[in-house]
Write a protein that holds these residues in place. Structure first.
Motif, mmCIF file in Angstrom:
data_model
loop_
_atom_site.group_PDB
_atom_site.id
_atom_site.type_symbol
_atom_site.label_atom_id
_atom_site.label_comp_id
_atom_site.label_asym_id
_atom_site.label_seq_id
_atom_site.Cartn_x
_atom_site.Cartn_y
_atom_site.Cartn_z
ATOM 1 N N TYR A 38 0.825 -1.204 0.000
ATOM 2 C CA TYR A 38 0.000 0.000 0.000
ATOM 3 C C TYR A 38 0.862 1.259 0.000
ATOM 4 O O TYR A 38 2.017 1.223 0.422
ATOM 5 N N GLU A 39 0.244 2.351 -0.429
ATOM 6 C CA GLU A 39 0.735 3.705 -0.219
ATOM 7 C C GLU A 39 -0.450 4.485 0.336
ATOM 8 O O GLU A 39 -1.560 4.328 -0.155
ATOM 9 N N ALA A 40 -0.194 5.317 1.346
ATOM 10 C CA ALA A 40 -1.254 6.173 1.878
ATOM 11 C C ALA A 40 -0.731 7.599 1.919
ATOM 12 O O ALA A 40 0.471 7.823 2.100
ATOM 13 N N TYR A 41 -1.629 8.553 1.752
ATOM 14 C CA TYR A 41 -1.272 9.966 1.677
ATOM 15 C C TYR A 41 -1.957 10.729 2.801
ATOM 16 O O TYR A 41 -3.169 10.612 2.979
ATOM 17 N N PHE A 42 -1.172 11.496 3.541
ATOM 18 C CA PHE A 42 -1.694 12.274 4.664
ATOM 19 C C PHE A 42 -1.254 13.728 4.530
ATOM 20 O O PHE A 42 -0.099 14.005 4.187
ATOM 21 N N LYS A 43 -2.187 14.637 4.831
ATOM 22 C CA LYS A 43 -1.854 16.060 4.881
ATOM 23 C C LYS A 43 -1.029 16.323 6.135
ATOM 24 O O LYS A 43 -0.967 15.494 7.045
ATOM 25 N N ASN A 44 -0.429 17.488 6.189
ATOM 26 C CA ASN A 44 0.400 17.869 7.341
ATOM 27 C C ASN A 44 -0.367 17.889 8.656
ATOM 28 O O ASN A 44 0.228 17.742 9.723
ATOM 29 N N ASP A 45 -1.693 18.061 8.587
ATOM 30 C CA ASP A 45 -2.494 18.096 9.814
ATOM 31 C C ASP A 45 -3.030 16.723 10.211
ATOM 32 O O ASP A 45 -3.824 16.588 11.135
ATOM 33 N N GLY A 46 -2.611 15.662 9.492
ATOM 34 C CA GLY A 46 -3.031 14.303 9.807
ATOM 35 C C GLY A 46 -4.242 13.821 9.044
ATOM 36 O O GLY A 46 -4.644 12.669 9.180
ATOM 37 N N THR A 47 -4.827 14.661 8.198
ATOM 38 C CA THR A 47 -5.986 14.262 7.405
ATOM 39 C C THR A 47 -5.561 13.250 6.340
ATOM 40 O O THR A 47 -4.627 13.495 5.575
ATOM 41 N N TRP A 48 -6.275 12.132 6.295
ATOM 42 C CA TRP A 48 -5.998 11.098 5.294
ATOM 43 C C TRP A 48 -6.549 11.547 3.944
ATOM 44 O O TRP A 48 -7.706 11.915 3.824
ATOM 45 N N ASN A 49 -5.695 11.499 2.914
ATOM 46 C CA ASN A 49 -6.078 11.932 1.573
ATOM 47 C C ASN A 49 -6.435 10.779 0.645
ATOM 48 O O ASN A 49 -6.909 11.006 -0.456
ATOM 49 N N GLY A 50 -6.135 9.566 1.050
ATOM 50 C CA GLY A 50 -6.420 8.411 0.209
ATOM 51 C C GLY A 50 -5.269 7.425 0.244
ATOM 52 O O GLY A 50 -4.210 7.695 0.807
ATOM 53 N N SER A 51 -5.515 6.265 -0.357
ATOM 54 C CA SER A 51 -4.509 5.202 -0.402
ATOM 55 C C SER A 51 -4.587 4.509 -1.740
ATOM 56 O O SER A 51 -5.576 4.626 -2.463
ATOM 57 N N GLN A 52 -3.533 3.772 -2.046
ATOM 58 C CA GLN A 52 -3.573 2.902 -3.206
ATOM 59 C C GLN A 52 -2.936 1.578 -2.833
ATOM 60 O O GLN A 52 -2.013 1.518 -2.044
ATOM 61 N N LYS A 53 -3.502 0.518 -3.397
ATOM 62 C CA LYS A 53 -3.032 -0.834 -3.122
ATOM 63 C C LYS A 53 -2.637 -1.485 -4.435
ATOM 64 O O LYS A 53 -3.371 -1.395 -5.424
ATOM 65 N N GLU A 54 -1.484 -2.139 -4.453
ATOM 66 C CA GLU A 54 -1.083 -2.901 -5.631
ATOM 67 C C GLU A 54 -1.984 -4.116 -5.744
ATOM 68 O O GLU A 54 -2.236 -4.804 -4.762
ATOM 69 N N ILE A 55 -2.483 -4.347 -6.956
ATOM 70 C CA ILE A 55 -3.347 -5.502 -7.202
ATOM 71 C C ILE A 55 -2.856 -6.210 -8.464
ATOM 72 O O ILE A 55 -1.896 -5.775 -9.099
ATOM 73 N N THR A 56 -3.528 -7.284 -8.829
ATOM 74 C CA THR A 56 -3.210 -8.004 -10.061
ATOM 75 C C THR A 56 -4.353 -7.832 -11.054
ATOM 76 O O THR A 56 -5.432 -7.336 -10.702
ATOM 77 N N ARG A 57 -4.133 -8.273 -12.253
ATOM 78 C CA ARG A 57 -5.167 -8.193 -13.287
ATOM 79 C C ARG A 57 -6.435 -8.919 -12.838
ATOM 80 O O ARG A 57 -7.550 -8.472 -13.101
ATOM 81 N N ASP A 58 -6.267 -10.035 -12.147
ATOM 82 C CA ASP A 58 -7.417 -10.817 -11.686
ATOM 83 C C ASP A 58 -8.275 -10.056 -10.683
ATOM 84 O O ASP A 58 -9.448 -10.377 -10.497
ATOM 85 N N ASP A 59 -7.689 -9.060 -9.997
ATOM 86 C CA ASP A 59 -8.426 -8.278 -9.007
ATOM 87 C C ASP A 59 -9.255 -7.156 -9.634
ATOM 88 O O ASP A 59 -10.074 -6.545 -8.948
ATOM 89 N N LEU A 60 -9.042 -6.869 -10.918
ATOM 90 C CA LEU A 60 -9.771 -5.784 -11.577
ATOM 91 C C LEU A 60 -11.211 -6.180 -11.864
ATOM 92 O O LEU A 60 -11.466 -7.304 -12.304
ATOM 93 N N PRO A 61 -12.144 -5.271 -11.649
ATOM 94 C CA PRO A 61 -13.529 -5.557 -12.062
ATOM 95 C C PRO A 61 -13.600 -5.711 -13.589
ATOM 96 O O PRO A 61 -12.845 -5.065 -14.324
ATOM 97 N N GLU A 62 -14.520 -6.554 -14.028
ATOM 98 C CA GLU A 62 -14.694 -6.780 -15.467
ATOM 99 C C GLU A 62 -15.000 -5.480 -16.207
ATOM 100 O O GLU A 62 -14.559 -5.279 -17.340
ATOM 101 N N ASP A 63 -15.733 -4.572 -15.557
ATOM 102 C CA ASP A 63 -16.082 -3.298 -16.191
ATOM 103 C C ASP A 63 -14.834 -2.465 -16.493
ATOM 104 O O ASP A 63 -14.794 -1.747 -17.492
ATOM 105 N N VAL A 64 -13.827 -2.535 -15.629
ATOM 106 C CA VAL A 64 -12.591 -1.778 -15.857
ATOM 107 C C VAL A 64 -11.850 -2.354 -17.058
ATOM 108 O O VAL A 64 -11.378 -1.608 -17.928
#
Length: 149
Positions: free
Chosen positions: A65-91
């Motif tokens: 994972y990677e997570a992003y936080f502002k200087n005041d501790g507010t969480w801005n979001g995260s990203q997780k490494e996945i595989t092709r099999d984890d992708l929704p069919e719509d994507v």
């Protein structure tokens, strides 16, 4: 004696020319506390100070994972490494309908937003110099297309 002095000078030169990996500033407690609250079981935690925000790289349940936080501790979001099999069919269908359908996919990521909205980021490549960073909604709609290195 001369070889000892030469060795010291050589080692000093090597040490000074190596890139510094130290943080510019200490990670504020409000940021580390927010991370610990959000990701209690995180392992292999490594912080990066980006001046305007902080990025934390970690593993959780075997996933990277990677997570992003502002200087005041507010969480801005995260990203997780996945595989092709984890992708929704719509994507995958959205990619197949795009002009990048024949490009090689070199990275798969699930983006977790503060609103709990999920998006999927695909790094695609046509050549060493022609790479794009594509973001799709869960329904397969391409919402961002950026040139990347």
């Amino acid at each position: 004696m001369r070889s000892v002095i030469l060795g010291i000078v050589l080692l000093t030169g090597i040490a000074l020319s190596s890139p510094a990996t130290a943080q510019i500033r200490k990670i504020p407690a409000v940021v580390t506390d927010a991370f610990k609250y959000k990701y209690r079981n995180a392992e292999s935690v490594e912080w990066k100070d980006k001046l305007s925000h902080f990025v934390v790289y970690f593993q959780l349940n075997g996933d990277k994972y990677e997570a992003y936080f502002k200087n005041d501790g507010t969480w801005n979001g995260s990203q997780k490494e996945i595989t092709r099999d984890d992708l929704p069919e719509d994507v995958l269908a959205g990619l197949d309908k795009s002009k990048y359908a024949d490009w090689e996919i070199i990275g798969y990521y699930e983006l977790i937003q503060p609103s709990d909205k999920l998006e999927y980021r695909l790094l695609v490549s046509k050549s060493d110099l022609n790479k794009r960073d594509l973001t799709f909604t869960e329904k397969g709609r391409l919402v961002r297309d950026k040139l990347t290195l």
